[in-house]
Design an enzyme around this catalytic site. Structure first.
Site, PDB file in Angstrom:
ATOM      1  N   LYS A   1     -13.545  -4.208  19.426  1.00 56.09           N
ATOM      2  CA  LYS A   1     -14.139  -3.390  20.495  1.00 56.09           C
ATOM      3  C   LYS A   1     -14.351  -4.238  21.751  1.00 56.09           C
ATOM      4  O   LYS A   1     -14.142  -3.764  22.870  1.00 56.09           O
ATOM      5  CB  LYS A   1     -15.473  -2.808  20.034  1.00 56.09           C
TER       6      LYS A   1
ATOM      7  N   HIS B   1      22.800  14.453  -8.003  1.00 56.98           N
ATOM      8  CA  HIS B   1      22.073  15.441  -7.205  1.00 56.98           C
ATOM      9  C   HIS B   1      20.750  15.823  -7.857  1.00 56.98           C
ATOM     10  O   HIS B   1      20.391  16.996  -7.960  1.00 56.98           O
ATOM     11  CB  HIS B   1      22.937  16.677  -6.956  1.00 56.98           C
TER      12      HIS B   1
END
Length: 534
Positions: A152, A289
């Site tokens: 900060k 697949h």
């Protein structure tokens, strides 16, 4: 609640900030000594805690304990060390403001210009298999507070959370201080670091909730991009592979050789694991697949069980196996590798590979060879994304000793089979779970001989399985992932010479289906549990 309002005109500009005082408190001590030596050479005062301070002193580096600054000893087994105004005022004082500078002087607190903090190894502790209080004690409190406070206050403080940033800090200290752009970048990394840490903690607590009766009210999933893929399912789609923090599956597998993995490769490899690792005995699954074109366990008394399992799986549908993805639940042997020499395969994944097998695979340069992580295990929960949200469910898993469950199934018609036939029936039921619904599996000797998958009605799946099995359908057993709504599906199987059928039951027409099986002299079991796989 909003923070205090300050007139922007009161801020005094600061770019380069010389480093005169540093706070060092790290769990990961990688490359810490070179950094500390560079700070000492630049006459930077170093304040540190616990193990970090001890390491620095052992190396002959002057260091002050945090307790000297706070006037309060480290306490509660180290839970309270840095949570003190003498520390946090030095982190949060914005020296662009004259008022902050005056207050620090009045309080007798010196500011920090550099903070080097990384957090307790929470993720690593969870990954090690630790549970309960052993995990809770690795939840860092003071560390994130220092990181967030420093980030900060990036206008005045450089916050470093990773050893990878040490070289740049050493260079900056040597050149007179850190720049505003550098501190802003470090702050962004720091907030990402604490956010990821908090997500890991939240995920762990959510998983503890999952072990109980209720699913969590909030679910946090954290993942990091491993690599960008060439494309997705199709060439016009962007794609990337992400690893879930704490994960231990196909995304963490080590690629030993071959071309770059594709999106479809990953999907098929994961499906192959699902099929092969359901089996307790040596087993191989071949996927195309996302559907199996062959699953098998080793033949009894096979000299090379995993090679035997592969040959038997391949025999189910050699045409579809071309260009398939293979998973083996045991170390791949030289014999199995030799069996694959003339079979085009996209990917093979296994727990490990004999060195001689890898030498054979080197001749197939495009073959992707994946070794599973040592801690690989099937996930306890399934997560599926959908538009606007996601679905969460318990993973569909079988107990290891499923053969014993055959005796617990409901025999609705026919005779109880012999033990070897029970094993084949149990295999078919397990294999069925890995096949897309509607699923029908035909098996002989614990190897698939015909698979019908992904059809919109169960009759077509029965026809497809029988067609693929050909003459092998006669005498095989059949497993259906869900109940037969009519007798037409079982009749297709009966007409093909199948003598035993297992299905969940539960249809309003169950009696009609049972009567058809009884009239044909076919044995039928109800499991009472279905295994849809969409």
């Amino acid at each position: 609640m909003a923070g205090p309002a300050v007139d922007p005109a009161l801020y005094r500009p600061r770019d380069v900030v010389p480093v005169r005082r540093a706070l060092v408190s790290v769990s990961d001590k990688t490359d810490l000594l070179p950094l500390a030596q560079a700070l000492q050479a630049a006459d930077v005062e170093i304040v540190s805690t616990g193990g970090s301070a001890a390491l620095l002193r052992e190396a002959g580096i002057a260091v002050s304990d945090v307790s000297e600054i706070t006037g309060f000893p480290e306490s509660l087994g180290g839970r309270v060390k840095t949570l003190h105004p003498s520390v946090h005022a030095g982190l949060l004082a914005d020296l662009r403001l004259e008022d902050h500078e005056t207050q620090l002087a009045d309080l007798g607190i010196e500011p920090f210009q550099l903070v080097v903090v990384n957090l307790y190894p929470f993720v690593e502790t969870v990954a090690s298999g630790a549970t309960g209080d052993a995990v809770v004690e690795q939840i860092d409190i003071g560390g994130p507070a220092m990181v967030r406070a420093s980030a900060k206050n990036f206008a005045n403080v450089a916050i470093v959370v990773s050893p990878s940033s040490y070289p740049a800090i050493i260079e900056a200290v040597g050149q007179g201080g850190t720049s505003l752009a550098q501190r802003r970048d470090l702050a962004a990394r720091a907030f990402a670091h604490t956010a990821e840490y908090d997500r890991a903690v939240a995920t762990w607590f959510a998983e503890q909730t999952l072990a109980g009766e209720d699913l969590p009210q909030h679910l946090t999933i954290r993942a990091e991009r491993l690599s960008t893929l060439r494309y997705g399912e199709n060439s016009h789609q962007r794609a990337a592979i992400y690893t879930r923090v704490g994960g231990h599956g196909i995304a963490q597998a080590e690629q030993l050789q071959g071309k770059e993995m594709s999106y479809n490769n990953y999907v098929d490899a994961d499906a192959a694991l699902r099929a092969a690792f359901d089996m307790v005995k040596p087993a191989v699954a071949i996927i195309k697949h996302a559907n199996p074109c062959g699953i098998a366990i080793a033949a009894p008394n096979a000299l090379d069980p995993i090679a035997s399992a592969h040959l038997r799986a391949h025999e189910c549908d050699p045409v579809s196996a071309f260009g398939g993805v293979i998973a083996a639940n045991r170390t791949v042997t030289l014999k199995m590798a030799e069996n694959l020499r003339d079979i085009f395969t996209e990917v093979i994944v296994a727990p490990d590979f004999e060195p001689e097998a890898l030498e054979v695979f080197k001749l197939k340069k495009n073959l992707r060879v994946l070794r599973l992580p040592a801690d690989w295990r099937q996930e306890p929960m399934d997560v599926r994304l959908l538009s606007g949200g996601l679905l969460l469910q318990d993973a569909d898993r079988f107990p290891a000793e499923i053969v014993s469950l055959v005796d617990g199934w409901e025999l609705v018609t026919g005779e109880m089979p012999a033990d070897d036939a029970k094993s084949n029936l149990a295999f078919a039921w397990k294999a069925c779970r890995a096949v897309k619904s509607n699923a029908i599996v035909l098996a002989q000797g614990s190897a698939t001989v015909g698979i019908g998958m992904g059809q919109v009605n169960r009759v077509d799946s029965c026809r497809l399985a029988v067609e693929r099995a050909g003459d092998r359908a006669a005498g095989s057993v059949a497993a259906s992932d869900a109940f037969f709504p009519f007798a037409d599906g079982p009749q297709v199987l009966i007409d093909a010479g199948i003598r035993t059928i297992v299905q969940p039951g539960g249809s309003v027409r169950d009696q009609e289906v049972i009567d058809a099986a009884r009239a044909a002299g076919v044995t039928m079991f109800f499991t009472g549990e279905r295994h849809f796989f969409h």
